[in-house]
Design a protein around this motif. Structure first.
Motif, mmCIF file in Angstrom:
data_model
loop_
_atom_site.group_PDB
_atom_site.id
_atom_site.type_symbol
_atom_site.label_atom_id
_atom_site.label_comp_id
_atom_site.label_asym_id
_atom_site.label_seq_id
_atom_site.Cartn_x
_atom_site.Cartn_y
_atom_site.Cartn_z
ATOM 1 N N VAL A 348 0.950 -1.063 -0.060
ATOM 2 C CA VAL A 348 -0.037 0.169 0.067
ATOM 3 C C VAL A 348 0.719 1.086 -0.082
ATOM 4 C CG1 VAL A 348 -1.804 1.265 1.280
ATOM 5 C CG2 VAL A 348 -1.940 -1.311 1.239
ATOM 6 N N GLY A 349 0.760 2.231 -0.790
ATOM 7 C CA GLY A 349 1.327 3.385 -1.082
ATOM 8 C C GLY A 349 0.487 4.678 -1.245
ATOM 9 N N ASN A 350 0.921 5.819 -1.268
ATOM 10 C CA ASN A 350 0.309 7.068 -1.627
ATOM 11 C C ASN A 350 -0.149 7.078 -2.967
ATOM 12 O OD1 ASN A 350 0.999 7.682 0.966
ATOM 13 N ND2 ASN A 350 2.748 9.151 0.716
ATOM 14 N N GLN A 360 -4.973 11.638 0.817
ATOM 15 C CA GLN A 360 -6.454 11.315 1.016
ATOM 16 C C GLN A 360 -6.608 9.745 0.229
ATOM 17 O OE1 GLN A 360 -6.867 14.039 3.732
ATOM 18 N NE2 GLN A 360 -8.625 12.492 3.291
ATOM 19 N N GLU A 361 -5.874 9.258 -0.854
ATOM 20 C CA GLU A 361 -5.994 8.390 -1.718
ATOM 21 C C GLU A 361 -4.704 7.386 -1.509
ATOM 22 O OE1 GLU A 361 -7.142 9.496 -5.287
ATOM 23 O OE2 GLU A 361 -8.985 9.599 -4.786
ATOM 24 N N TYR A 362 -4.877 6.149 -1.090
ATOM 25 C CA TYR A 362 -3.840 5.254 -1.290
ATOM 26 C C TYR A 362 -4.010 4.161 -2.433
ATOM 27 C CZ TYR A 362 -2.913 6.931 3.442
ATOM 28 O OH TYR A 362 -2.766 7.853 4.313
ATOM 29 N N ASP A 386 -18.342 4.141 6.716
ATOM 30 C CA ASP A 386 -18.714 5.265 5.969
ATOM 31 C C ASP A 386 -17.758 6.500 5.643
ATOM 32 O OD1 ASP A 386 -18.783 5.883 8.507
ATOM 33 O OD2 ASP A 386 -20.394 7.033 8.628
ATOM 34 N N SER A 387 -16.336 5.998 6.257
ATOM 35 C CA SER A 387 -15.207 7.058 5.987
ATOM 36 C C SER A 387 -14.349 6.532 4.806
ATOM 37 C CB SER A 387 -14.726 7.045 7.156
ATOM 38 O OG SER A 387 -13.982 5.977 7.706
ATOM 39 N N TYR A 388 -14.611 5.597 4.411
ATOM 40 C CA TYR A 388 -13.547 5.348 3.146
ATOM 41 C C TYR A 388 -14.171 4.589 2.130
ATOM 42 C CZ TYR A 388 -13.745 0.352 4.750
ATOM 43 O OH TYR A 388 -14.459 -1.034 4.916
ATOM 44 N N ILE A 409 -10.072 7.875 1.442
ATOM 45 C CA ILE A 409 -10.492 8.301 2.722
ATOM 46 C C ILE A 409 -11.028 9.453 2.974
ATOM 47 C CG2 ILE A 409 -9.688 8.494 5.278
ATOM 48 C CD1 ILE A 409 -7.428 6.323 4.499
ATOM 49 N N ALA A 410 -12.054 9.672 3.628
ATOM 50 C CA ALA A 410 -12.893 10.813 3.539
ATOM 51 C C ALA A 410 -12.036 11.879 4.518
ATOM 52 C CB ALA A 410 -14.207 10.757 4.500
ATOM 53 N N GLN A 411 -12.353 13.183 3.950
ATOM 54 C CA GLN A 411 -11.398 14.016 4.899
ATOM 55 C C GLN A 411 -11.965 14.681 5.998
ATOM 56 O OE1 GLN A 411 -11.103 17.490 2.036
ATOM 57 N NE2 GLN A 411 -10.252 16.126 0.132
ATOM 58 N N ASP A 412 -13.270 14.344 6.533
ATOM 59 C CA ASP A 412 -13.936 14.642 7.712
ATOM 60 C C ASP A 412 -13.447 13.894 8.851
ATOM 61 O OD1 ASP A 412 -15.118 12.608 6.879
ATOM 62 O OD2 ASP A 412 -17.387 13.274 7.096
ATOM 63 N N LEU A 413 -12.587 13.148 8.876
ATOM 64 C CA LEU A 413 -11.993 12.184 9.865
ATOM 65 C C LEU A 413 -11.455 13.205 11.157
ATOM 66 C CD1 LEU A 413 -10.149 9.227 8.445
ATOM 67 C CD2 LEU A 413 -12.384 9.014 9.626
#
Length: 446
Positions: A348-350, A360-362, A386-388, A409-413
């Motif tokens: 898993v990487g950026n 925000q994405e991997y 609901d956060s990804y 991944i959502a930005q509102d974590l």
């Protein structure tokens, strides 16, 4: 050896080779048929090892294949164990059995010996192709164009057959069959026909002209053997105390296709421990009910005719003492490598390409190291559902194929560091996890 000397030695044999004493059992070659059986089994194994998937090289992926598993450098136990086992086994073979590999196993020597026998059958039993510049010695009654043509066709057919064997180490049997039947196959290299033609020419020259040249001057096995061969290594021993029985008899010399005198072998010579000379001497002496003067021995090269089992055992165990642990260690590491082998790989990487922003994405990279298709299931642990978002949860990978997924991944974590685990499973047989530390910098709403 000059031709005149060789013919003179043959004509000086005062005994008949074929025949038996009345009332005795026929004598047979003890080692010849065993050696032929081993040579044939080795040739079969040389093809079966890659064809069965036990070992092969994948040219497309530039990787080794063991039991249809693609081997990476990350598979440390497999790689190190295999090389340690092979290297230690060769050293053990060097120091104990010596040139038995050359006479009983080596495919190159088997081809050369077959070429010798066929040449003698078609051109005379003394026919020989020499690299010293001498003209070939051919029997007058067999010096016919038909015999030369049959010999050439046989050599060319053998070259075409043996040149196919290396292909099995780079391609699966179905692909090799496509090559033989001239069918189109995308897995075949475009220049493979030219490569095969060059291999055919090389093999043809080897069995038709130079034959034992490779064994004598270019074989790595024989070069390294000089570092480990000793006086106790398996060799042909001669009972000099009965030398009067050898008077005017050179049958053991004429039976040696390498033109050696088995009665005068040294630590380093061209003897391949084939046993033909031992069989020849035994055939002559068994008719008188006594053993021959030649035998295989592992003691020092002395004139003693008694081979003590205790002495052989002590000599053998002394030389096996320091190599056997490495052989066992290599085998254990290899078996453990197969047991703990990871058939799939997950990284898993950026995935964000913009700079100066929170990731925000991997990208989830999945690799299949097996030579059959597989279906993997991906899930994310450590985050609310609901956060990804995953681009796919089930992925079907082709044989030794790769696929990539995107984890958004959502930005509102909540602000802070979140421990995320990407879990990948293949049914109930395999599971891999890759931990990710995700930093969330929650943005203020304006």
């Amino acid at each position: 050896m000059a031709s005149g000397v060789k013919y003179k030695s043959i004509s000086s044999i005062p005994v008949k080779v074929i025949g038996t004493v009345v009332g005795s059992k026929p004598t047979h070659s003890e080692f010849r048929w065993k050696r032929r059986l081993v040579q044939m089994l080795v040739l079969v194994l040389v093809v079966l090892i890659p064809a069965s998937g036990l070992f092969r090289i994948d040219p497309g992926a530039a990787a080794f294949v063991v039991l249809d598993r693609q081997i990476w450098l990350a598979d440390f136990s497999l790689v190190t164990g295999a090389w340690l086992f092979l290297a230690s086994s060769l050293v053990l073979l060097y120091s104990t059995a010596g040139t038995v590999f050359c006479g009983w196993v080596c495919p190159q020597n088997s081809m050369a010996e077959w070429a010798n026998n066929l040449t003698h059958k078609l051109l005379g039993k003394h026919a020989e192709v020499s690299l010293t510049g001498e003209a070939p010695r051919v029997a007058g009654a067999k010096n016919k164009i038909m015999n030369w043509m049959l010999l050439g066709v046989a050599f060319f057919g053998a070259a075409m057959f043996f040149a196919l064997i290396p292909l099995f180490y780079f391609y699966q049997p179905s692909v090799v069959w496509s090559f033989v039947t001239l069918q189109e196959n995308t897995q075949l290299a475009g220049s493979l026909h030219w490569i095969y033609a060059v291999c055919v020419v090389i093999v043809f020259i080897d069995i038709a002209l130079i034959r034992h040249f490779w064994c004598r001057y270019a074989c790595i096995y024989r070069v390294w053997m000089h570092s480990f061969k000793t006086k106790q290594t398996l060799h042909i021993a001669y009972d000099a105390s009965r030398s009067d029985e050898c008077a005017k008899c050179n049958y053991c010399v004429t039976s040696c296709f390498i033109d050696l005198d088995p009665r005068k072998t040294d630590i380093y010579d061209s003897c391949i421990n084939c046993g033909d000379c031992v069989d020849a001497c035994n055939r002559l002496h068994n008719k008188q009910g006594v053993p021959g003067l030649l035998r295989f021995d592992m003691l020092e090269r002395t004139n003693k005719s008694v081979n003590k089992f205790r002495g052989v055992a002590i000599s053998l165990f002394a030389r096996m003492g320091w190599t056997s642990p490495f052989v066992v260690l290599g085998a254990v590491m290899f078996i453990w490598g197969l047991w703990s082998y990871q058939p799939y790989h997950v990284v898993v990487g950026n995935a964000d390409i913009q700079q100066g922003r929170t990731v925000q994405e991997y990208r989830i990279a999945l690799s299949n190291k097996l030579y059959h298709s597989a279906e993997l299931h991906v899930r994310v642990l450590g985050l609310p559902p609901d956060s990804y978002r995953l681009s796919a949860e089930n992925v079907k990978l082709p044989p030794v194929g790769r696929e990539s997924l995107i984890l958004s991944i959502a930005q509102d974590l909540p602000r802070g560091l979140h421990s995320v685990v990407v879990e990948v499973s293949a049914g109930d047989t395999w599971m891999g996890r890759f931990p990710v530390q995700h930093f969330s910098e929650q943005r203020r709403k304006l």
